[in-house]
Motif scaffolding. Sequence first.
Motif, PDB file in Angstrom:
ATOM      1  N   ARG A   1       0.708  -1.222  -0.096  1.00  0.00           N
ATOM      2  CA  ARG A   1      -0.023   0.248  -0.073  1.00  0.00           C
ATOM      3  C   ARG A   1       0.856   1.205  -0.050  1.00  0.00           C
ATOM      4  NH1 ARG A   1      -3.113   0.451   4.745  1.00  0.00           N
ATOM      5  NH2 ARG A   1      -2.082  -1.199   5.735  1.00  0.00           N
ATOM      6  N   SER A   2       2.221   1.085   0.518  1.00  0.00           N
ATOM      7  CA  SER A   2       2.978   2.423   0.637  1.00  0.00           C
ATOM      8  C   SER A   2       3.811   2.683  -0.588  1.00  0.00           C
ATOM      9  CB  SER A   2       3.595   2.349   1.783  1.00  0.00           C
ATOM     10  OG  SER A   2       4.672   1.247   1.756  1.00  0.00           O
ATOM     11  N   GLY A   3       4.162   1.547  -1.125  1.00  0.00           N
ATOM     12  CA  GLY A   3       5.033   1.720  -2.285  1.00  0.00           C
ATOM     13  C   GLY A   3       6.428   1.460  -1.818  1.00  0.00           C
ATOM     14  N   LEU A   4       6.840   1.541  -0.648  1.00  0.00           N
ATOM     15  CA  LEU A   4       8.271   1.205  -0.438  1.00  0.00           C
ATOM     16  C   LEU A   4       9.020   0.043  -0.821  1.00  0.00           C
ATOM     17  CD1 LEU A   4       7.926   2.331   3.380  1.00  0.00           C
ATOM     18  CD2 LEU A   4       8.846   3.762   1.318  1.00  0.00           C
ATOM     19  N   LYS A   5      10.186   0.078  -0.989  1.00  0.00           N
ATOM     20  CA  LYS A   5      10.784  -1.228  -1.448  1.00  0.00           C
ATOM     21  C   LYS A   5      11.556  -1.756  -0.236  1.00  0.00           C
ATOM     22  CE  LYS A   5      11.533   0.436  -6.271  1.00  0.00           C
ATOM     23  NZ  LYS A   5      12.522   0.588  -7.242  1.00  0.00           N
TER      24      LYS A   5
ATOM     25  N   GLU B   1       2.565  11.583   3.996  1.00  0.00           N
ATOM     26  CA  GLU B   1       3.352  10.750   3.235  1.00  0.00           C
ATOM     27  C   GLU B   1       2.642   9.487   2.768  1.00  0.00           C
ATOM     28  OE1 GLU B   1       7.730   9.024   2.573  1.00  0.00           O
ATOM     29  OE2 GLU B   1       7.544  10.077   4.759  1.00  0.00           O
ATOM     30  N   PHE B   2       1.938   8.877   3.674  1.00  0.00           N
ATOM     31  CA  PHE B   2       1.465   7.577   3.485  1.00  0.00           C
ATOM     32  C   PHE B   2      -0.004   7.530   3.783  1.00  0.00           C
ATOM     33  CE2 PHE B   2       5.912   6.637   4.866  1.00  0.00           C
ATOM     34  CZ  PHE B   2       6.452   6.237   3.810  1.00  0.00           C
ATOM     35  N   PRO B   3      -0.856   8.005   2.862  1.00  0.00           N
ATOM     36  CA  PRO B   3      -2.149   8.038   3.040  1.00  0.00           C
ATOM     37  C   PRO B   3      -2.927   6.693   3.461  1.00  0.00           C
ATOM     38  CG  PRO B   3      -1.612   9.310   1.083  1.00  0.00           C
ATOM     39  CD  PRO B   3      -0.356   8.741   1.472  1.00  0.00           C
ATOM     40  N   CYS B   4      -2.255   5.464   3.177  1.00  0.00           N
ATOM     41  CA  CYS B   4      -2.956   4.467   3.558  1.00  0.00           C
ATOM     42  C   CYS B   4      -2.708   4.431   4.966  1.00  0.00           C
ATOM     43  CB  CYS B   4      -1.894   3.246   2.908  1.00  0.00           C
ATOM     44  SG  CYS B   4      -0.164   3.243   3.433  1.00  0.00           S
ATOM     45  N   LEU B   5      -2.158   4.950   5.897  1.00  0.00           N
ATOM     46  CA  LEU B   5      -2.233   4.953   7.357  1.00  0.00           C
ATOM     47  C   LEU B   5      -2.984   5.682   7.848  1.00  0.00           C
ATOM     48  CD1 LEU B   5       1.758   4.692   8.049  1.00  0.00           C
ATOM     49  CD2 LEU B   5      -0.119   3.017   8.322  1.00  0.00           C
ATOM     50  N   ALA B   6      -3.866   6.503   7.137  1.00  0.00           N
ATOM     51  CA  ALA B   6      -4.985   7.561   7.762  1.00  0.00           C
ATOM     52  C   ALA B   6      -6.078   6.890   8.459  1.00  0.00           C
ATOM     53  CB  ALA B   6      -5.538   8.180   6.567  1.00  0.00           C
ATOM     54  N   GLY B   7      -6.449   7.399   9.473  1.00  0.00           N
ATOM     55  CA  GLY B   7      -7.519   7.279  10.349  1.00  0.00           C
ATOM     56  C   GLY B   7      -7.716   8.128  11.363  1.00  0.00           C
ATOM     57  N   PRO B   8      -9.032   7.731  12.037  1.00  0.00           N
ATOM     58  CA  PRO B   8      -9.537   8.797  13.112  1.00  0.00           C
ATOM     59  C   PRO B   8      -8.527   8.849  14.165  1.00  0.00           C
ATOM     60  CG  PRO B   8     -10.728   6.594  13.274  1.00  0.00           C
ATOM     61  CD  PRO B   8      -9.902   6.464  11.870  1.00  0.00           C
TER      62      PRO B   8
ATOM     63  N   THR C   1       6.636   1.062  11.313  1.00  0.00           N
ATOM     64  CA  THR C   1       5.396   2.223  11.105  1.00  0.00           C
ATOM     65  C   THR C   1       5.520   2.795  12.645  1.00  0.00           C
ATOM     66  OG1 THR C   1       3.624   0.740  11.558  1.00  0.00           O
ATOM     67  CG2 THR C   1       4.087   1.451   9.330  1.00  0.00           C
ATOM     68  N   ALA C   2       5.610   2.313  13.618  1.00  0.00           N
ATOM     69  CA  ALA C   2       5.837   2.783  15.032  1.00  0.00           C
ATOM     70  C   ALA C   2       7.064   3.838  15.011  1.00  0.00           C
ATOM     71  CB  ALA C   2       5.726   1.705  15.914  1.00  0.00           C
ATOM     72  N   VAL C   3       8.089   3.294  14.528  1.00  0.00           N
ATOM     73  CA  VAL C   3       9.192   4.231  14.360  1.00  0.00           C
ATOM     74  C   VAL C   3       9.274   5.291  13.748  1.00  0.00           C
ATOM     75  CG1 VAL C   3      11.978   4.280  13.972  1.00  0.00           C
ATOM     76  CG2 VAL C   3      10.866   2.305  15.093  1.00  0.00           C
ATOM     77  N   LEU C   4       8.613   5.016  12.525  1.00  0.00           N
ATOM     78  CA  LEU C   4       8.338   6.078  11.483  1.00  0.00           C
ATOM     79  C   LEU C   4       7.597   7.294  11.950  1.00  0.00           C
ATOM     80  CD1 LEU C   4       8.656   7.053   8.339  1.00  0.00           C
ATOM     81  CD2 LEU C   4       6.534   5.806   7.908  1.00  0.00           C
ATOM     82  N   ALA C   5       6.448   6.841  12.559  1.00  0.00           N
ATOM     83  CA  ALA C   5       5.630   7.813  13.122  1.00  0.00           C
ATOM     84  C   ALA C   5       5.951   8.626  14.122  1.00  0.00           C
ATOM     85  CB  ALA C   5       4.207   7.075  13.492  1.00  0.00           C
ATOM     86  N   SER C   6       6.461   7.912  15.040  1.00  0.00           N
ATOM     87  CA  SER C   6       7.231   8.450  16.311  1.00  0.00           C
ATOM     88  C   SER C   6       8.206   9.276  15.854  1.00  0.00           C
ATOM     89  CB  SER C   6       7.806   7.547  17.421  1.00  0.00           C
ATOM     90  OG  SER C   6       6.732   6.605  17.790  1.00  0.00           O
ATOM     91  N   LEU C   7       9.180   9.245  15.098  1.00  0.00           N
ATOM     92  CA  LEU C   7      10.063  10.248  14.657  1.00  0.00           C
ATOM     93  C   LEU C   7       9.519  11.443  13.856  1.00  0.00           C
ATOM     94  CD1 LEU C   7      12.009   7.995  15.741  1.00  0.00           C
ATOM     95  CD2 LEU C   7      13.454   8.523  13.527  1.00  0.00           C
ATOM     96  N   ARG C   8       8.511  11.193  13.144  1.00  0.00           N
ATOM     97  CA  ARG C   8       7.873  12.200  12.443  1.00  0.00           C
ATOM     98  C   ARG C   8       7.323  12.972  13.447  1.00  0.00           C
ATOM     99  NH1 ARG C   8       6.962  11.301   6.633  1.00  0.00           N
ATOM    100  NH2 ARG C   8       8.883  10.661   6.040  1.00  0.00           N
ATOM    101  N   TYR C   9       6.627  12.506  14.640  1.00  0.00           N
ATOM    102  CA  TYR C   9       5.714  13.359  15.513  1.00  0.00           C
ATOM    103  C   TYR C   9       6.539  14.292  16.006  1.00  0.00           C
ATOM    104  CZ  TYR C   9       2.765  14.069  19.373  1.00  0.00           C
ATOM    105  OH  TYR C   9       2.021  14.680  20.468  1.00  0.00           O
ATOM    106  N   GLY C  10       7.843  13.815  16.538  1.00  0.00           N
ATOM    107  CA  GLY C  10       8.990  14.661  16.969  1.00  0.00           C
ATOM    108  C   GLY C  10       8.981  14.961  18.620  1.00  0.00           C
TER     109      GLY C  10
END
Length: 384
Positions: free
Chosen positions: A143-147, A203-210, A273-282
């Motif tokens: 869904r993300s297109g990452l390799k 960056e990853f709309p596939c992770l969208a949610g409430p 995705t936990a690491v990715l989101a946490s680092l993006r959150y800052g």
Amino acid sequence: MYSGPMETTKTKKRGLAAIFALCPARHVLLLCAAGVIALHLLARADHALMRRLSEGAVRPIHRALGQLNAHVPFSVAEALIALAVLGLLGFLGVQAVRLVTRPEQGRRLYRLLVTLAAAVLTVYALFCLLWGVFYYGDDFMARSGLKNDPISTEQLTAVTRYFADLANTYAHRVARDDSGLCCSDRAEILRKSPEVFAATEEEFPCLAGPPLAAKGIFFSRVMSYVDFTGFFFPFTAEANVNMDSPACDLAATVAHELSHQRGVAKEQEANFTAVLASLRYGDSDYVYSASLMAYTHLGNALYRADHEAWEEIFAGLDEAVVADLRASARYWARFDTPVRTASNTVYEGFLQSYDQTLGLKSYGACVDLLVNYYYGQALASAND
């Protein structure tokens, strides 16, 4: 006229009908649940169907359930599990008395066994529908297109050092107690949890949610005994976390369970995705916790691939980071019991039943994802 076989058939039909009549509703429920499970097993190979079910049907259900249960201040999942356990114990107690004190013990025992089988299969059938389909549709990678290309030891070393340095940087940006250990405010981590994925969704709309908050479990010590830091409950769509485990691990666990809540089923992808989101959150608590999670997975892989490189990076860890890592290890060592071993065996079997062939080892597969995604940042950081 010879009619022996016909009489035998009729007798057999009467026998089956008599057995079915002992508890017809429970037999129907048992057969329906078994049918759903069988259909799920057969449909697993149909990727397009699993994708439509998971994305088109189940995720909207999860969103609705999650938003509904968000209005409840405690974990509805924990309440349901507690009620189920208490109800089961009470039911078994009553049935045990009836088996001893009332006639027709054989029929009563049969009804009891059918009732338990129907209940177990019904719960599992619903689990297959509300979560099992995610394992056979599009995963996060698709869904993300990452390799996820093969990685070299050099790349692994660079990214391990990157997260070690990140942990060192944020180690003194989180609250610490008198003994020097991380003592981040657990309630504050939960309060901020609805915001964690906001930046990553762009960056990853596939992770969208409430924007839903993770919920702490009241009986968290019980979770520690069975070696669980958290769990996503598909029947209520809640992300639940162990509030008794070390504070330095909590934020990353929250992000991991929120990943499941957003449709990331595979454990290795949920870790990434936990690491990715946490680092993006800052936020400092989330960045530090995610850095420890990433370093742990990467470091374990590097330890086996290049022990000297691992030793060099470990020697460069800040004393506060080492103290947190050792405190976490000591905490979990307290629960190294047969209960924990049995729990891990059961959970590994569960993962393998959904074709997660690495079992619990699949948690280490997030290493490839981390290295592929963060290698460029690791090189840029090393050159600064």
